[in-house]
Design an enzyme around this catalytic site. Structure first.
Site, PDB file in Angstrom:
ATOM      1  N   MET A  16      -9.598  -7.951  14.698  1.00  0.00           N
ATOM      2  CA  MET A  16     -10.880  -7.252  14.543  1.00  0.00           C
ATOM      3  C   MET A  16     -12.063  -8.221  14.631  1.00  0.00           C
ATOM      4  O   MET A  16     -13.060  -7.961  15.314  1.00  0.00           O
ATOM      5  CB  MET A  16     -10.933  -6.492  13.206  1.00  0.00           C
ATOM      6  CG  MET A  16     -10.079  -5.251  13.146  1.00  0.00           C
ATOM      7  SD  MET A  16     -10.606  -3.945  14.292  1.00  0.00           S
ATOM      8  CE  MET A  16     -12.083  -3.333  13.487  1.00  0.00           C
ATOM      9  N   ASN A  35     -12.528 -19.744  11.812  1.00  0.00           N
ATOM     10  CA  ASN A  35     -11.333 -19.171  11.197  1.00  0.00           C
ATOM     11  C   ASN A  35     -10.726 -20.247  10.300  1.00  0.00           C
ATOM     12  O   ASN A  35     -10.834 -21.439  10.600  1.00  0.00           O
ATOM     13  CB  ASN A  35     -10.333 -18.749  12.281  1.00  0.00           C
ATOM     14  CG  ASN A  35      -9.242 -17.870  11.703  1.00  0.00           C
ATOM     15  OD1 ASN A  35      -9.499 -16.735  11.324  1.00  0.00           O
ATOM     16  ND2 ASN A  35      -8.046 -18.403  11.609  1.00  0.00           N
ATOM     17  N   SER A 131     -15.829   1.218  12.412  1.00  0.00           N
ATOM     18  CA  SER A 131     -14.673   2.029  12.802  1.00  0.00           C
ATOM     19  C   SER A 131     -14.461   2.014  14.312  1.00  0.00           C
ATOM     20  O   SER A 131     -15.405   1.946  15.083  1.00  0.00           O
ATOM     21  CB  SER A 131     -14.857   3.473  12.351  1.00  0.00           C
ATOM     22  OG  SER A 131     -13.760   4.237  12.824  1.00  0.00           O
ATOM     23  N   LYS A 185     -17.975   4.789   5.188  1.00  0.00           N
ATOM     24  CA  LYS A 185     -16.780   4.400   5.966  1.00  0.00           C
ATOM     25  C   LYS A 185     -15.504   4.885   5.257  1.00  0.00           C
ATOM     26  O   LYS A 185     -14.556   5.335   5.898  1.00  0.00           O
ATOM     27  CB  LYS A 185     -16.736   2.878   6.166  1.00  0.00           C
ATOM     28  CG  LYS A 185     -15.435   2.392   6.833  1.00  0.00           C
ATOM     29  CD  LYS A 185     -15.297   2.936   8.230  1.00  0.00           C
ATOM     30  CE  LYS A 185     -13.986   2.858   8.944  1.00  0.00           C
ATOM     31  NZ  LYS A 185     -12.874   2.114   8.595  1.00  0.00           N
ATOM     32  N   HIS A 188     -15.177   8.454   5.981  1.00  0.00           N
ATOM     33  CA  HIS A 188     -14.712   8.588   7.372  1.00  0.00           C
ATOM     34  C   HIS A 188     -13.187   8.492   7.389  1.00  0.00           C
ATOM     35  O   HIS A 188     -12.504   9.290   8.037  1.00  0.00           O
ATOM     36  CB  HIS A 188     -15.344   7.479   8.226  1.00  0.00           C
ATOM     37  CG  HIS A 188     -14.653   7.260   9.544  1.00  0.00           C
ATOM     38  ND1 HIS A 188     -13.442   6.587   9.645  1.00  0.00           N
ATOM     39  CD2 HIS A 188     -14.963   7.622  10.804  1.00  0.00           C
ATOM     40  CE1 HIS A 188     -13.051   6.564  10.903  1.00  0.00           C
ATOM     41  NE2 HIS A 188     -13.963   7.184  11.630  1.00  0.00           N
ATOM     42  N   ASN A 189     -12.655   7.536   6.675  1.00  0.00           N
ATOM     43  CA  ASN A 189     -11.198   7.366   6.665  1.00  0.00           C
ATOM     44  C   ASN A 189     -10.503   8.523   5.957  1.00  0.00           C
ATOM     45  O   ASN A 189      -9.425   8.947   6.373  1.00  0.00           O
ATOM     46  CB  ASN A 189     -10.818   6.035   6.011  1.00  0.00           C
ATOM     47  CG  ASN A 189     -11.010   4.873   6.968  1.00  0.00           C
ATOM     48  OD1 ASN A 189     -11.842   4.943   7.869  1.00  0.00           O
ATOM     49  ND2 ASN A 189     -10.264   3.808   6.773  1.00  0.00           N
ATOM     50  N   GLU A 192     -10.350  11.101   8.401  1.00  0.00           N
ATOM     51  CA  GLU A 192      -9.322  10.676   9.387  1.00  0.00           C
ATOM     52  C   GLU A 192      -7.920  11.065   8.880  1.00  0.00           C
ATOM     53  O   GLU A 192      -7.095  11.585   9.634  1.00  0.00           O
ATOM     54  CB  GLU A 192      -9.451   9.161   9.571  1.00  0.00           C
ATOM     55  CG  GLU A 192      -8.385   8.472  10.391  1.00  0.00           C
ATOM     56  CD  GLU A 192      -8.570   6.934  10.364  1.00  0.00           C
ATOM     57  OE1 GLU A 192      -9.671   6.444  10.687  1.00  0.00           O
ATOM     58  OE2 GLU A 192      -7.609   6.223  10.000  1.00  0.00           O
TER      59      GLU A 192
END
Ligand code: 6PG
Length: 479
Positions: A16, A35, A131, A185, A188-189, A192
């Site tokens: 991601m 990273n 998303s 969010k 939203h899930n 979903e």
């Protein structure tokens, strides 16, 4: 590579984070990348360096050093402790006015805590819901940023540019202060989860009642995707159902273990809705259905042991039943959205977020997992009335359910008669009937509460609270 200061940074380069960094670079922004294990940074620059300007950093001090001010740093690591660990390491390196963005799936309560802590240090913390999965992160996600207006103004040109666009409009808007973005969010899930459960129930009913094959089912979903149900999830349902397993030559869906996993955002949605006092029955049933699917011990104890209907073969007309299921899916899906928007409104009131519900429907039209044609209708409903008490009472949706409700009822009846579980369909229908009821049996519940616990009750014909002397003269008293 570039020696000019980077405009934005991404730390955490799993798929991601890497795709978000590539999306920024492809859109012309100079992106510093970092990273914890440097291999990923090197691999990103080596593989995708040609896509834009990346500024690799070996550690967080170097990442901070490479940025123009106010610094904008996106954290894309696992929610929970890993996010806190990166924030703790980053904060001492930053200056007043710098902006830290958490683009993971954080719990909004964590976002509120972090925003508060960073504000005390003069820093801005933005909890941004993102998303669209890997593909969306790369080619245009739906972005739901919370936090201060200052931080949003600084981020807006970049976030709106990299987000998905529908009819030229960015699927990104400032949701509201502190945890508002991550709350939206999370919802939203939750939607979903409900949407996927309803799709799965449709598949299960059509397969068991009509005996359709996986490829015939794929055709049904493909057909549905050209109408009101048009959406990403319906589109990929057709794709999954038409997939053939290489090793067996049979449908892919038949070789996949029937135990759904969950990372937790659906569960959070239901937990939070319970605290807000908002029914999210479609989402709750979706979470419970996943839990039941994974409860192997009890399923093994019951399968083939607990009796089902004596005659599970229900006679229905093929095309009529497919159409009935389509209506049941649409109406139940509408209930999930209505409940989801109710929860957003309740949280917005409780936390003082002032969320524009129509704008949320707008930014979900593209990029995200629940993107659907339907969201245009929701946006229009809130345009007609920003204070709509429920999506279900909007004229357009009222009409749509009125047209489909008999079908919806038939489907729930067929499911019960055939012994096919349809918790999403039936809970959604019960919510609909509860919502429209002139009178609910809560009056009896109040009577019971007053009898066993003197909890008092209100009357339909007089103001005030009352208690009946149940164990004495059974006379009513003012409470
Ligand atoms: C998205 C998805 C994404 C993720 C889900 C999966 O909006 O891009 O929702 O966030 O795929 O969290 O959730 P579960 O593993 O809980 O099904």
């Amino acid at each position: 590579m570039s020696s000019a200061p980077a405009q934005i940074a991404v730390t955490g380069l799993a798929v991601m984070g890497r795709n978000l960094a590539r999306n920024l670079a492809r859109n012309g922004f100079r992106v510093a990348v970092h990273n914890r294990s440097q291999g990923r940074t090197d691999a990103l620059v080596e593989e995708f360096g040609h896509e834009g300007e990346f500024v690799p950093a070996a550690d967080l001090p170097a990442l901070v050093e490479s940025l123009e001010t106010p610094r904008k740093i996106i954290i894309m690591v696992k929610a929970g402790e890993p996010t806190d660990a990166v924030i703790d390491e980053l904060v001492p390196l930053l200056d007043e006015g710098d902006i830290v963005v958490d683009a993971g799936n954080a719990h909004f309560a964590d976002t509120r805590r972090r925003e508060d802590a960073l504000k005390a240090k003069g820093l801005h913390f933005v909890g941004a819901g993102v998303s669209g999965g890997e593909e969306g992160a790369l080619n245009g996600p739906s972005i739901m940023p919370g936090g201060s207006t200052f931080a949003y103004a600084a981020l807006e040109p970049m976030l709106t540019k990299i987000s998905a666009h529908v009819n030229g409009e960015a699927c990104c808007v400032h949701v509201g202060p502190d945890g508002a973005g991550h709350f939206v969010k999370m919802l939203h899930n939750g939607i979903e989860y409900a949407d996927m459960q309803l799709i799965a129930e449709s598949y299960d009913l059509l397969r068991n009642v009509l005996g359709l094959s996986a490829s015939e089912l794929a055709d049904v979903f493909r057909e549905w995707n050209s109408g009101d149900l048009e959406s990403f999830l319906i589109e990929i349902t057709a794709e999954v159902l038409s997939q053939v397993d290489d090793s067996t030559g049979g449908p892919f869906v038949d070789v996949v273990l029937d135990q759904a996993e969950q990372k937790g955002t659906g569960r959070w949605t239901v937990q939070v809705a319970l605290d807000l006092g908002i029914p999210v029955s479609g989402m709750a049933e979706a979470v419970f259905a996943r839990s039941l699917s994974g409860d192997v011990v009890r399923r093994e104890a019951a399968a083939g042991v607990l009796p089902g209907p004596a005659n599970p073969k229900v006679e229905v007309d093929r095309d009529a039943f497919i159409e009935d299921v389509r209506h049941a899916l649409y109406s139940s899906k509408l209930v999930a959205y209505a409940q989801g928007f109710d929860a957003i409104r309740a949280a917005s009131d409780q936390y003082g977020w002032d969320i524009d519900l129509g704008a949320m429907a707008k930014i979900w039209r593209g990029g995200c997992i629940i993107r659907a044609r339907f969201l245009d209708r929701i946006k229009e409903a809130y345009d007609r009335d920003a204070n709509l008490p429920s999506l279900l009472v909007d004229d357009y949706f009222k009409e749509a359910v009125a047209n489909g409700q008999e079908a919806w009822r038939r489907v729930v009846g067929v499911a019960a008669a055939a012994g096919v579980p349809a918790p999403g369909f039936s809970a959604s229908l019960s919510y609909y009937d509860g919502l429209r009821a002139e009178r609910l049996p809560a009056s009896l519940i109040q009577g019971l509460r007053d009898l066993f616990g003197a909890h008092t009750y209100h009357r339909v014909d007089r103001e005030g609270a009352f208690h009946l002397d149940w164990s004495g003269d059974r006379k009513e008293h003012d409470a």
